[in-house]
Design a protein around this motif. Sequence first.
Motif, PDB file in Angstrom:
ATOM      1  N   THR A  81       0.808  -1.232   0.000  1.00 52.38           N
ATOM      2  CA  THR A  81       0.000   0.000   0.000  1.00 52.38           C
ATOM      3  C   THR A  81       0.837   1.276   0.000  1.00 52.38           C
ATOM      4  OG1 THR A  81      -0.161   0.164   2.426  1.00 52.38           O
ATOM      5  CG2 THR A  81      -1.806  -1.196   1.297  1.00 52.38           C
ATOM      6  N   LEU A  82       2.141   1.158   0.217  1.00 54.86           N
ATOM      7  CA  LEU A  82       2.983   2.352   0.291  1.00 54.86           C
ATOM      8  C   LEU A  82       2.939   3.148  -1.003  1.00 54.86           C
ATOM      9  CD1 LEU A  82       5.086   4.005   1.911  1.00 54.86           C
ATOM     10  CD2 LEU A  82       6.854   2.567   0.865  1.00 54.86           C
ATOM     11  N   GLY A  83       3.138   2.480  -2.140  1.00 57.79           N
ATOM     12  CA  GLY A  83       3.135   3.159  -3.427  1.00 57.79           C
ATOM     13  C   GLY A  83       1.790   3.764  -3.790  1.00 57.79           C
ATOM     14  N   PRO A  84       0.695   2.989  -3.738  1.00 60.41           N
ATOM     15  CA  PRO A  84      -0.619   3.563  -4.031  1.00 60.41           C
ATOM     16  C   PRO A  84      -0.985   4.723  -3.103  1.00 60.41           C
ATOM     17  CG  PRO A  84      -0.733   1.186  -4.140  1.00 60.41           C
ATOM     18  CD  PRO A  84       0.623   1.525  -3.602  1.00 60.41           C
ATOM     19  N   ALA A  85      -0.639   4.621  -1.823  1.00 58.86           N
ATOM     20  CA  ALA A  85      -0.951   5.702  -0.886  1.00 58.86           C
ATOM     21  C   ALA A  85      -0.191   6.974  -1.260  1.00 58.86           C
ATOM     22  CB  ALA A  85      -0.608   5.282   0.542  1.00 58.86           C
ATOM     23  N   ALA A  86       1.072   6.828  -1.655  1.00 57.80           N
ATOM     24  CA  ALA A  86       1.861   7.991  -2.062  1.00 57.80           C
ATOM     25  C   ALA A  86       1.275   8.627  -3.317  1.00 57.80           C
ATOM     26  CB  ALA A  86       3.310   7.578  -2.299  1.00 57.80           C
ATOM     27  N   MET A  87       0.826   7.790  -4.255  1.00 59.18           N
ATOM     28  CA  MET A  87       0.189   8.316  -5.467  1.00 59.18           C
ATOM     29  C   MET A  87      -1.062   9.107  -5.120  1.00 59.18           C
ATOM     30  SD  MET A  87      -2.001   6.389  -8.376  1.00 59.18           S
ATOM     31  CE  MET A  87      -3.262   6.250  -7.112  1.00 59.18           C
ATOM     32  N   ALA A  88      -1.915   8.540  -4.274  1.00 59.24           N
ATOM     33  CA  ALA A  88      -3.161   9.209  -3.910  1.00 59.24           C
ATOM     34  C   ALA A  88      -2.907  10.533  -3.212  1.00 59.24           C
ATOM     35  CB  ALA A  88      -3.990   8.299  -3.010  1.00 59.24           C
ATOM     36  N   ARG A  89      -1.819  10.583  -2.442  1.00 62.47           N
ATOM     37  CA  ARG A  89      -1.514  11.763  -1.645  1.00 62.47           C
ATOM     38  C   ARG A  89      -0.887  12.888  -2.456  1.00 62.47           C
ATOM     39  NH1 ARG A  89       0.965   9.085   1.781  1.00 62.47           N
ATOM     40  NH2 ARG A  89       3.100   9.393   1.051  1.00 62.47           N
ATOM     41  N   SER A  90      -0.039  12.538  -3.438  1.00 65.14           N
ATOM     42  CA  SER A  90       0.781  13.582  -4.058  1.00 65.14           C
ATOM     43  C   SER A  90       0.735  13.670  -5.585  1.00 65.14           C
ATOM     44  CB  SER A  90       2.244  13.408  -3.628  1.00 65.14           C
ATOM     45  OG  SER A  90       2.732  12.132  -4.020  1.00 65.14           O
ATOM     46  N   ALA A  91       0.187  12.655  -6.265  1.00 62.60           N
ATOM     47  CA  ALA A  91       0.200  12.678  -7.731  1.00 62.60           C
ATOM     48  C   ALA A  91      -0.798  13.691  -8.275  1.00 62.60           C
ATOM     49  CB  ALA A  91      -0.104  11.287  -8.289  1.00 62.60           C
ATOM     50  N   ALA A  92      -0.413  14.359  -9.369  1.00 61.79           N
ATOM     51  CA  ALA A  92      -1.345  15.258 -10.053  1.00 61.79           C
ATOM     52  C   ALA A  92      -2.507  14.447 -10.606  1.00 61.79           C
ATOM     53  CB  ALA A  92      -0.626  15.985 -11.179  1.00 61.79           C
ATOM     54  N   LEU A  98      -0.229   6.357 -12.121  1.00 62.19           N
ATOM     55  CA  LEU A  98      -1.210   5.343 -11.754  1.00 62.19           C
ATOM     56  C   LEU A  98      -0.560   4.374 -10.769  1.00 62.19           C
ATOM     57  CD1 LEU A  98      -2.364   4.505 -15.395  1.00 62.19           C
ATOM     58  CD2 LEU A  98      -3.392   6.202 -13.845  1.00 62.19           C
ATOM     59  N   ALA A  99      -1.364   3.508 -10.198  1.00 58.97           N
ATOM     60  CA  ALA A  99      -0.821   2.507  -9.283  1.00 58.97           C
ATOM     61  C   ALA A  99      -1.566   1.195  -9.423  1.00 58.97           C
ATOM     62  CB  ALA A  99      -0.893   2.993  -7.836  1.00 58.97           C
ATOM     63  N   LEU A 100      -0.836   0.114  -9.238  1.00 66.47           N
ATOM     64  CA  LEU A 100      -1.455  -1.206  -9.155  1.00 66.47           C
ATOM     65  C   LEU A 100      -2.042  -1.354  -7.757  1.00 66.47           C
ATOM     66  CD1 LEU A 100      -1.765  -3.944 -10.702  1.00 66.47           C
ATOM     67  CD2 LEU A 100       0.163  -4.732  -9.331  1.00 66.47           C
ATOM     68  N   ILE A 101      -3.283  -1.810  -7.687  1.00 70.22           N
ATOM     69  CA  ILE A 101      -3.997  -1.923  -6.423  1.00 70.22           C
ATOM     70  C   ILE A 101      -4.185  -3.389  -6.055  1.00 70.22           C
ATOM     71  CG2 ILE A 101      -6.135  -1.370  -5.202  1.00 70.22           C
ATOM     72  CD1 ILE A 101      -4.478   1.092  -5.985  1.00 70.22           C
ATOM     73  N   THR A 102      -3.839  -3.734  -4.819  1.00 74.93           N
ATOM     74  CA  THR A 102      -4.090  -5.073  -4.308  1.00 74.93           C
ATOM     75  C   THR A 102      -5.104  -4.971  -3.164  1.00 74.93           C
ATOM     76  OG1 THR A 102      -2.444  -5.132  -2.526  1.00 74.93           O
ATOM     77  CG2 THR A 102      -1.652  -5.557  -4.774  1.00 74.93           C
ATOM     78  N   PRO A 103      -5.704  -6.091  -2.753  1.00 74.89           N
ATOM     79  CA  PRO A 103      -6.714  -6.038  -1.691  1.00 74.89           C
ATOM     80  C   PRO A 103      -6.205  -5.510  -0.355  1.00 74.89           C
ATOM     81  CG  PRO A 103      -6.937  -8.065  -2.919  1.00 74.89           C
ATOM     82  CD  PRO A 103      -5.663  -7.428  -3.383  1.00 74.89           C
ATOM     83  N   ALA A 104      -4.884  -5.497  -0.149  1.00 71.33           N
ATOM     84  CA  ALA A 104      -4.359  -4.947   1.104  1.00 71.33           C
ATOM     85  C   ALA A 104      -4.790  -3.499   1.289  1.00 71.33           C
ATOM     86  CB  ALA A 104      -2.837  -5.047   1.115  1.00 71.33           C
ATOM     87  N   LEU A 105      -5.017  -2.789   0.197  1.00 68.57           N
ATOM     88  CA  LEU A 105      -5.438  -1.397   0.287  1.00 68.57           C
ATOM     89  C   LEU A 105      -6.761  -1.260   1.022  1.00 68.57           C
ATOM     90  CD1 LEU A 105      -4.424   1.399  -1.186  1.00 68.57           C
ATOM     91  CD2 LEU A 105      -6.553   1.100  -2.427  1.00 68.57           C
ATOM     92  N   PHE A 106      -7.633  -2.252   0.887  1.00 67.60           N
ATOM     93  CA  PHE A 106      -8.953  -2.202   1.513  1.00 67.60           C
ATOM     94  C   PHE A 106      -8.942  -2.768   2.935  1.00 67.60           C
ATOM     95  CE2 PHE A 106      -9.474  -3.202  -3.088  1.00 67.60           C
ATOM     96  CZ  PHE A 106      -9.757  -1.906  -3.488  1.00 67.60           C
ATOM     97  N   ARG A 107      -7.964  -3.609   3.248  1.00 65.40           N
ATOM     98  CA  ARG A 107      -7.906  -4.259   4.551  1.00 65.40           C
ATOM     99  C   ARG A 107      -7.116  -3.449   5.577  1.00 65.40           C
ATOM    100  NH1 ARG A 107      -6.453  -8.373   2.571  1.00 65.40           N
ATOM    101  NH2 ARG A 107      -4.212  -8.139   2.729  1.00 65.40           N
ATOM    102  N   LEU A 108      -6.030  -2.812   5.159  1.00 66.80           N
ATOM    103  CA  LEU A 108      -5.142  -2.139   6.102  1.00 66.80           C
ATOM    104  C   LEU A 108      -5.820  -1.041   6.922  1.00 66.80           C
ATOM    105  CD1 LEU A 108      -2.219  -2.865   6.672  1.00 66.80           C
ATOM    106  CD2 LEU A 108      -1.520  -0.847   5.375  1.00 66.80           C
TER     107      LEU A 108
END
Length: 327
Positions: A81-92, A98-108
């Motif tokens: 989730t580190l990469g997707p979270a960074a994208m959501a926080r700072s990417a234009a 973009l980021a590849l999303i795994t189910p950990a994003l929904f569980r953490l």
Amino acid sequence: MPPIPDARRRALLKAMPAAALAAAVPAIVRAQAWPTRPITLIVPFTAGGATDVQMRALCLAASKTLGQPIVIQNQPGVSGTLGPAAMARSAARDGYTLALITPALFRLPHLQPVSYDALKDFTYIIGLTSYVYGISVPAGSPWKRFGDFIEYARANPGKLNVAAVGTGSLGQITVRRLEQQAGIRLNFIPFKGGADALSALLGGHVDVMIEAGWGAMAEAGKVRLLAVAEPQRLKRWQAVPTLRELGYDIIVQSEIGIAGPRALEPAVVATLHDAFRQATSDPGYVRALEAESMPNRYMNTADYQHYAASQFASDKRLVAELGIRLD
């Protein structure tokens, strides 16, 4: 978005009020011109693993449709989730990151404080496939059957080192559920990515891997697959039983897909979706999936958005029911 015929465009623009015309023209131009530079896809695992190989094949095919390269950026950590979270926080919010999303994003979020809102901070674009979790051991392991592994674990509580990706991951959940149902105690060892876990297994640093990413090494005869956490036996591995067949009520289905930061323009989302959708038929990508016995499980934008919401709710219930904690 297909180009608008000249005659239709002229009639459309002539009929528009001035204010609407001023707003519409840039939108039409942006939709037609995009993308104009390379796109970055964050893969939240280490390079060289099964997911990395698959995404490189997918992006190579999609880049041909988009007319721009798609650059892979490996950013492992925090159970993927580190990469997707960074994208959501700072990417234009322009579709170029973009980021590849795994189910950990929904569980953490149900296990610890996180820096993102899984339902509000992402634009879910397309669902791609799902990981196939298996219980695998090195080819030289004395355990020929799953029952051999369980028998040894019962006789030696806490002595077997079991690898999976990340604390709080589906791998760890599977380990804990197996411990409960089999009456065993295992020593769970988390890794940043599947490539690291597999290297540890092949190097003899762990005894068992309960994780995806075993396919290529099993095909090469370097690991032995003892069981799979699927509803049915795999077509490619018909001799390998499912955990359910063996008496354990454990099925793991782990969907993955691609998302951007929140509020991406619908035209950009559609362009990305269509390019990746076409790329899922590319022979190189199909071969990469088949190497891991992973399904080509496509979900369109609306379905993937619905999946995200339902998985978030499901994981909330699962975490509470199993009493899972990040120790």
